[in-house]
Design a protein around this motif. Structure first.
Motif, PDB file in Angstrom:
ATOM      1  N   ASP A   1      36.229  43.153  37.665  1.00 32.14           N
ATOM      2  CA  ASP A   1      34.743  43.185  37.558  1.00 32.14           C
ATOM      3  C   ASP A   1      33.867  42.015  38.072  1.00 32.14           C
ATOM      4  O   ASP A   1      32.924  41.995  38.834  1.00 32.14           O
ATOM      5  N   PHE A   2      34.440  40.697  37.677  1.00 31.74           N
ATOM      6  CA  PHE A   2      33.820  39.651  37.901  1.00 31.74           C
ATOM      7  C   PHE A   2      34.124  38.746  39.110  1.00 31.74           C
ATOM      8  O   PHE A   2      33.778  37.606  39.162  1.00 31.74           O
ATOM      9  N   GLY A   3      35.220  39.169  39.776  1.00 25.36           N
ATOM     10  CA  GLY A   3      35.308  38.390  41.029  1.00 25.36           C
ATOM     11  C   GLY A   3      36.913  38.771  41.252  1.00 25.36           C
ATOM     12  O   GLY A   3      37.516  39.871  41.175  1.00 25.36           O
ATOM     13  N   LYS A   4      37.792  37.637  41.407  1.00 24.34           N
ATOM     14  CA  LYS A   4      39.279  37.722  41.596  1.00 24.34           C
ATOM     15  C   LYS A   4      39.981  36.473  41.047  1.00 24.34           C
ATOM     16  O   LYS A   4      39.255  35.384  41.005  1.00 24.34           O
ATOM     17  N   THR A   5      41.017  36.658  40.408  1.00 16.70           N
ATOM     18  CA  THR A   5      41.847  35.535  39.521  1.00 16.70           C
ATOM     19  C   THR A   5      43.167  35.459  40.153  1.00 16.70           C
ATOM     20  O   THR A   5      43.936  36.302  40.448  1.00 16.70           O
TER      21      THR A   5
END
Length: 339
Positions: A53-57
């Motif tokens: 949801d908040f980007g890429k890890t």
């Protein structure tokens, strides 16, 4: 929730200088990505890129020091045979008076599956960022989406939080377990856990057939007489009941939010059900909700009440954990209650 977020923001400011010394750069990108949910290999074969949801890890190598924020994350880890170095429990399910930085005192339902005592890092709602930082994790797993919390934690280590836009909770844990299995290089183990879950479902369905045949079950969440909601089969517990052969009783023409339908006490007599399962939610206990139920004339007059077919269970197990170990314990509990 806003006050909790403000607390986390203020706390993070106090330790931001420490974080800068520990991490030279962020492990994530900022842009929003589509809901893909499965890790993919990056240019380096030793690294994986996980969208969320908040980007890429970006996760390189196999994480060895994992921190679990919440019971669902803990359930998934334990089902893969992995124990975290730090754990944050839901504030409503704490055992004893644990102190941040000290070993956990105990964990409801999942404690028997643990050999070690991970460091208590505060509550799921308000984890101790200083304690997490001292643990030097190489992976942080959350079990609910919180932008401000994620932003703070992702500065310390690669952080993974679940999607908010799953169509339902019914098979969410299976998707997350497959993803975690890939990250931890235990894909075969993850699939084995899922296969064993389906086997237990099939066995329970056969045993419960005399009870579930032509029976409608009303699955309620209740923290008080003024806070009652009906769960449908998009929820973790509702889906489990459906899988073992029950049909869920539902009110008609009322809005549904994430599989839950808020109702009033007066609406209950209008719902046709053969048996009722009541999850004691919020800050309530099973005993408290049970007492309120039998003291109320409307609830006492319901046909399942008159027939002695109302069962009271703990929301912590039936909804907050929402993983394969919880499902196994629930199946045993359902058979104990109904057979």
């Amino acid at each position: 929730m806003k006050s909790e977020q403000m607390y986390l923001i203020e706390r993070s400011r106090l330790i931001s200088l420490l974080i800068l010394f520990v991490t030279a750069c962020s492990n994530t990108t900022a842009q929003k990505t589509p809901n893909q949910g499965i890790a993919t290999l990056s240019a380096s074969s030793n690294c994986q890129i996980v969208p969320h949801d908040f980007g890429k890890t970006k996760i390189c190598g196999q994480p060895q020091r994992v921190v679990a924020i919440g019971t669902n994350a803990l359930d998934l880890l334990l089902s893969l045979g992995i124990e975290p170095v730090g754990y944050a429990e839901d504030g409503r399910a704490l055992i004893g008076s644990p102190q941040a930085g000290k070993p956990t005192v105990g964990v409801k339902y999942l404690g028997k599956r643990m050999k070690s005592h991970p460091v208590h890092i505060g509550t799921r709602q308000s984890p101790s960022l200083e304690t997490i930082l001292r643990l030097k994790p190489d992976l942080i797993l959350g079990d609910f989406s919180d932008q401000s919390l994620y932003s703070n934690l992702s500065q310390m280590a690669p952080a993974l939080f679940p999607y908010q836009d799953y169509e339902s909770d019914s098979d969410r844990w299976q998707q997350e377990l497959r993803q975690l299995g890939k990250i931890m290089q235990r894909e075969h183990h993850a699939q084995q856990v899922i296969d064993e879950h389906h086997q237990r479902i099939a066995q329970a369905k056969v045993k419960l057939k005399p009870v579930s045949r032509n029976s409608k079950v009303l699955l309620l969440s209740m923290s008080g007489l003024d806070r009652i909601s009906v769960f449908n089969d998009e929820t973790f517990a509702g889906n489990l009941l459906r899988d073992i052969g029950f049909q869920l009783a539902l009110p008609q023409h009322l809005p549904v939010t994430y599989g839950e339908i808020n109702i009033s006490l007066e609406t209950l007599p209008q719902i046709n059900a053969d048996l009722i399962i009541v999850m004691a939610s919020g800050d309530s206990s099973v005993e408290k909700v049970k007492t309120e139920w039998w003291q109320n004339p409307i609830l006492r007059s319901l046909p399942p009440s008159q027939a002695g077919r109302v069962y009271f269970v703990d929301y912590q197990l039936w909804s907050r954990i929402a993983g394969p170990i919880a499902a196994e314990i629930m199946l045993d509990q359902i058979q104990e209650l109904l057979l």
